[in-house]
Scaffold this motif. Sequence first.
Motif, PDB file in Angstrom:
ATOM      1  N   MET A   9       0.840  -1.194   0.000  1.00 50.19           N
ATOM      2  CA  MET A   9       0.000   0.000   0.000  1.00 50.19           C
ATOM      3  C   MET A   9       0.878   1.247   0.000  1.00 50.19           C
ATOM      4  O   MET A   9       2.065   1.191   0.324  1.00 50.19           O
ATOM      5  CB  MET A   9      -0.915   0.011   1.229  1.00 50.19           C
ATOM      6  N   ASP A  13      -2.034   5.480   2.750  1.00 51.19           N
ATOM      7  CA  ASP A  13      -3.111   4.498   2.915  1.00 51.19           C
ATOM      8  C   ASP A  13      -2.799   3.504   4.030  1.00 51.19           C
ATOM      9  O   ASP A  13      -3.699   3.078   4.765  1.00 51.19           O
ATOM     10  CB  ASP A  13      -3.348   3.751   1.605  1.00 51.19           C
ATOM     11  N   ARG A  38       4.050  -2.273   4.773  1.00 48.06           N
ATOM     12  CA  ARG A  38       2.832  -1.725   4.165  1.00 48.06           C
ATOM     13  C   ARG A  38       2.030  -2.793   3.410  1.00 48.06           C
ATOM     14  O   ARG A  38       1.316  -2.491   2.464  1.00 48.06           O
ATOM     15  CB  ARG A  38       3.167  -0.536   3.253  1.00 48.06           C
ATOM     16  N   PRO A  40      -1.123  -5.276   3.312  1.00 52.37           N
ATOM     17  CA  PRO A  40      -2.444  -5.275   3.967  1.00 52.37           C
ATOM     18  C   PRO A  40      -2.577  -6.296   5.083  1.00 52.37           C
ATOM     19  O   PRO A  40      -3.057  -5.976   6.167  1.00 52.37           O
ATOM     20  CB  PRO A  40      -3.393  -5.572   2.812  1.00 52.37           C
TER      21      PRO A  40
END
Length: 366
Positions: A9, A13, A38, A40
Amino acid sequence: MFDKNLDEMTEADAEKLLLRIAPRINEHAAAVAEQCGRLPIALCAASSALKAKRSLSPEDYLKRLRDKKERLKLHDEVRNLTVEACFSLSYELLNEELQRRWRKLAIFPTDFDAPAAAAVWQTDVEAAKDALAELEEYSLLEWEETARRYSLHDLAHDFADTRLSATEREQTGLLHAAHYLQILSTADDLYLKGNEAIAGGLSLFDNERVNIEAGQEWAATRFTGDEQAARLCNRYAGYGVYVLNLRQHPRDFIRWQEAALYAARKLRDRRGEGTRLGNLGNAHRSLGEVRTAIEYHQQALNIAREIGDRRGEGIGLGNLGIAHRSLGETEKAMKFTEAALKIFEETESPNANTARSWLEDLRGKS
């Protein structure tokens, strides 16, 4: 395939996701996101853990995340999946040969190009490109179009590293070190061509510096019990001596030369030993440690005379002249420089002109 869980991401975000699930992460969001790569699945697992375990502070959790094994254990309660399991699902979809190739990429500490992958896989570049493209399809590899280089995501690197056997690690480390020794040699060769090639040599070194340093470190930590590593360690200090002089701090340069000196002695490479001693003398002189430099140059001179290396003898005498000049010891400097000039003239060395210039300057000061 499980691309969503393995696709990185954006920084904004990632932080937003963490704070939405566990607002108390607060100012630690950027650091937690970085440790989670990063991804998810890792972000959801980390934020859920901090939401559920109120007694666990974000600071303490960050300390845990800095351990790669702990990062791989991150568990997403919603998906009932750990980061390690997520990578395993994609990894197990690969055939045995592609699995072997992917885990060997953990030997790279940073990004790399297709020829480097081909080197550690012992295959040709085109075949390597095909395999790299396939790994990218499984979200197990990242491709940077502008630089035309590949990299493993931090967590993918952690996972691949856990799958490397001890034998594979040693074999792949050797291949990696040997490849980047050649890259270092190419950088030095370009620099020596002069003109526009100088920038190309320095740029090549800068682009590959992390891998080059990793290759040298691999060899330097193994040369006492491995002859191949000893040869690599010895050569790393010599193949790139010109770009290393420009790019390394003298202390780092000395560290490389010292490791190479010990390797040369293990290999009974007297000529190499003399060269390393001379390089150490020059490095210490650049730091103002002239007496130490003289000791090294004298040892180098002794070896050159012992093995009948007239070129090395001339260089050793010249270096001693320069060192004594640095101390203001003009008579000693003249004596050594005159002896060096005699050898340079006898051997028709291009260093003769430099020695003449030094000698004229010294005579003007006497």
